[in-house]
Design a protein around this motif. Structure first.
Motif, short mmCIF file in Angstrom:
data_model
loop_
_atom_site.label_atom_id
_atom_site.label_comp_id
_atom_site.label_asym_id
_atom_site.label_seq_id
_atom_site.Cartn_x
_atom_site.Cartn_y
_atom_site.Cartn_z
N LYS A 169 0.83 -1.20 0.00
CA LYS A 169 0.00 0.00 0.00
C LYS A 169 0.87 1.25 0.00
O LYS A 169 1.83 1.36 0.74
N ILE A 170 0.51 2.23 -0.84
CA ILE A 170 1.24 3.49 -0.92
C ILE A 170 0.29 4.63 -0.60
O ILE A 170 -0.82 4.69 -1.13
N LEU A 171 0.73 5.52 0.29
CA LEU A 171 -0.06 6.68 0.69
C LEU A 171 0.52 7.94 0.08
O LEU A 171 1.72 8.04 -0.14
N GLN A 190 -0.31 2.79 13.63
CA GLN A 190 0.34 1.51 13.34
C GLN A 190 0.72 1.38 11.86
O GLN A 190 1.04 0.31 11.38
N THR A 191 0.70 2.50 11.14
CA THR A 191 1.10 2.51 9.73
C THR A 191 2.58 2.84 9.64
O THR A 191 3.07 3.76 10.30
N CYS A 192 3.32 2.11 8.81
CA CYS A 192 4.77 2.29 8.66
C CYS A 192 5.12 3.77 8.42
O CYS A 192 5.86 4.35 9.20
N GLY A 193 4.64 4.36 7.34
CA GLY A 193 4.85 5.78 7.09
C GLY A 193 6.22 6.17 6.59
O GLY A 193 6.52 7.35 6.46
N GLY A 241 4.12 14.11 -6.36
CA GLY A 241 4.35 14.42 -4.96
C GLY A 241 5.01 13.33 -4.13
O GLY A 241 5.66 12.44 -4.65
N GLN A 242 4.83 13.44 -2.83
CA GLN A 242 5.45 12.53 -1.88
C GLN A 242 4.66 11.23 -1.79
O GLN A 242 3.45 11.22 -1.98
N LYS A 243 5.38 10.16 -1.45
CA LYS A 243 4.73 8.87 -1.23
C LYS A 243 5.28 8.25 0.04
O LYS A 243 6.47 8.37 0.35
N PHE A 244 4.40 7.57 0.77
CA PHE A 244 4.75 6.95 2.04
C PHE A 244 4.26 5.51 2.06
O PHE A 244 3.24 5.19 1.44
N CYS A 245 4.97 4.65 2.77
CA CYS A 245 4.56 3.25 2.90
C CYS A 245 3.30 3.17 3.77
O CYS A 245 3.27 3.73 4.87
N GLY A 246 2.30 2.47 3.29
CA GLY A 246 1.04 2.33 4.02
C GLY A 246 0.87 0.98 4.68
O GLY A 246 -0.19 0.66 5.20
N ASP A 247 1.94 0.16 4.69
CA ASP A 247 1.86 -1.15 5.34
C ASP A 247 1.87 -0.97 6.86
O ASP A 247 2.29 0.06 7.39
#
Length: 68
Positions: A3-5, A14-17, A29-35
């Motif tokens: 998952k990508i946020l 509890q999301t990696c981020g 833009g920016q992307k963050f890990c959603g696992d």
């Protein structure tokens, strides 16, 4: 990583981020890990190992949740 946020999740969640992209060619833009964070770690297993390999240690500010 599944998952990508497009926004940084709350550090107390509890999301990696882990930030996986800063800007991009197509203005996406920016992307963050959603696992989910791995139990006992600040990130998912993949990003926890990546941070250790890159920096040798993980130091986090108070308020950052540890995976359950």
């Amino acid at each position: 990583m599944a998952k990508i946020l497009t926004h940084e999740p709350d550090r107390g969640s509890q999301t990696c981020g882990c930030q996986i992209q800063v800007g991009g060619w197509h203005n996406d833009g920016q992307k963050f890990c959603g696992d989910l964070k791995a139990p006992g770690l600040y990130f998912c297993r993949e990003h926890n190992q990546e941070v250790l390999d890159t920096y040798g240690e993980i130091r986090m500010a108070p308020g950052n949740a540890i995976g359950r």
